[in-house]
Design an enzyme around this catalytic site. Structure first.
Site, PDB file in Angstrom:
ATOM      1  N   GLN A 261       0.837  -1.196   0.000  1.00 57.91           N
ATOM      2  CA  GLN A 261       0.000   0.000   0.000  1.00 57.91           C
ATOM      3  C   GLN A 261       0.870   1.244   0.000  1.00 57.91           C
ATOM      4  OE1 GLN A 261      -2.392  -0.253   3.574  1.00 57.91           O
ATOM      5  NE2 GLN A 261      -0.677   0.161   4.930  1.00 57.91           N
TER       6      GLN A 261
ATOM      7  N   HIS B  49       1.278  -4.630   3.039  1.00 60.78           N
ATOM      8  CA  HIS B  49       0.003  -4.860   3.724  1.00 60.78           C
ATOM      9  C   HIS B  49      -0.117  -6.329   4.105  1.00 60.78           C
ATOM     10  CE1 HIS B  49      -4.648  -4.166   3.881  1.00 60.78           C
ATOM     11  NE2 HIS B  49      -4.200  -4.864   4.907  1.00 60.78           N
TER      12      HIS B  49
ATOM     13  N   PHE C  54      -0.688  -5.390  14.059  1.00 55.31           N
ATOM     14  CA  PHE C  54      -0.883  -5.520  12.617  1.00 55.31           C
ATOM     15  C   PHE C  54      -0.274  -6.830  12.132  1.00 55.31           C
ATOM     16  CE2 PHE C  54       0.174  -3.337   8.282  1.00 55.31           C
ATOM     17  CZ  PHE C  54      -0.871  -4.000   7.674  1.00 55.31           C
TER      18      PHE C  54
ATOM     19  N   HIS D 241      -2.368  -9.754  13.277  1.00 49.90           N
ATOM     20  CA  HIS D 241      -3.577  -9.915  12.466  1.00 49.90           C
ATOM     21  C   HIS D 241      -3.255 -10.615  11.146  1.00 49.90           C
ATOM     22  CE1 HIS D 241      -7.299  -8.938  10.343  1.00 49.90           C
ATOM     23  NE2 HIS D 241      -6.539  -8.498   9.349  1.00 49.90           N
ATOM     24  N   GLU D 242      -2.192 -10.168  10.488  1.00 48.78           N
ATOM     25  CA  GLU D 242      -1.849 -10.740   9.187  1.00 48.78           C
ATOM     26  C   GLU D 242      -1.449 -12.208   9.299  1.00 48.78           C
ATOM     27  OE1 GLU D 242      -2.184  -9.298   6.085  1.00 48.78           O
ATOM     28  OE2 GLU D 242      -3.308  -7.856   7.295  1.00 48.78           O
TER      29      GLU D 242
ATOM     30  N   LYS E 140      -4.812 -14.273  10.435  1.00 51.89           N
ATOM     31  CA  LYS E 140      -5.851 -14.346   9.411  1.00 51.89           C
ATOM     32  C   LYS E 140      -5.361 -15.008   8.130  1.00 51.89           C
ATOM     33  CE  LYS E 140      -9.200 -11.704   6.715  1.00 51.89           C
ATOM     34  NZ  LYS E 140      -9.843 -10.381   6.458  1.00 51.89           N
ATOM     35  N   HIS E 141      -4.169 -14.630   7.678  1.00 51.63           N
ATOM     36  CA  HIS E 141      -3.674 -15.100   6.383  1.00 51.63           C
ATOM     37  C   HIS E 141      -2.523 -16.102   6.505  1.00 51.63           C
ATOM     38  CE1 HIS E 141      -6.114 -12.073   4.374  1.00 51.63           C
ATOM     39  NE2 HIS E 141      -5.635 -11.164   5.203  1.00 51.63           N
TER      40      HIS E 141
END
Length: 226
Positions: free
Chosen positions: A34, A61, A111, A114-115, A118-119
């Protein structure tokens, strides 16, 4: 007593189905970067990390596992939570290259958590936590988006550029067509926000995208300063 046996090929098929059901199978990655100026230049604004303003460069990102049909797995393994100690040696590289601009200000750890959760956990059969973050850093160094754009006289100076020229500049540089995501600035004008590049199953090699995301983007978009 007759013992049932399963042919190797059938066993592999069953394993593939099982992996798919549990969300661990995937076809490729979107590597998403980003532009921080576009993240901040909205009506909601942004907050710099507690360790300072990130460089004027594209920011990671995420590295997102996807399926060829456009869907994607997420939050695949709650039993493998983010562990900062596993990537402690990468923190000094992650802070300037994978910074959180969300408010309130943070050290970006949430952050990264989360990444990964989730991924990243959806790629854990191929990449462990350290490899996941290391590969993303390697991909950023490999793609050098800002240099690609500047070489085509496209700079983050607040000017407008055609969407086609931005795609062509990146494609010429990396050898693959990217997908461009726009957002809108405080005045409602489209601006260059995120660049999606496709990566193979290993997380190391750029590939042509099997499928692109969907979304609106004007034919002429702003590349804001940061």
């Amino acid at each position: 007593m007759k013992i049932l046996t399963i042919a190797p090929l059938a066993l592999l098929c069953l394993l593939a189905v099982a992996l798919s059901v549990h969300g661990y199978a995937y076809d490729f990655f979107y590597f998403v970067q980003q532009w921080p100026g576009s993240y901040c230049d909205t009506s909601s604004g942004c907050c710099y990390p507690t360790y300072g303003k990130p460089p004027s460069d594209f920011d990671i990102h995420g590295l997102w596992p996807n399926y060829n049909n456009g869907s994607y797995p997420s939050n695949c393994d709650p039993n493998n939570p983010f562990d900062l100690s596993k990537i402690q040696d990468l923190v000094s590289s992650l802070q300037p290259n994978w910074a959180s601009l969300a408010c309130p200000s943070s050290d970006s750890t949430s952050f990264w958590q989360h990444e990964w959760e989730k991924h990243g956990t959806c790629s854990e059969t191929v990449l462990d936590e350290h490899s996941y973050f290391q590969d993303a850093l390697n991909l950023k160094s490999m793609t050098k988006l800002l240099s690609c754009l500047k070489s085509a006289n496209i700079s983050p100076n607040g000017a407008s550029y055609t969407l086609t020229s931005i795609k062509n500049a990146i494609s010429t540089c990396i050898g693959h067509v990217p997908w461009i995501e726009c957002n809108k600035d405080a005045s409602g004008r489209y601006q260059l926000y995120q660049v999606y590049i496709c990566v193979d199953h290993s997380g190391t090699t750029l590939i042509d995208c099997p499928i692109f995301p969907t979304g609106a983007c004007g034919s002429s978009i702003i590349f804001p300063t940061f």
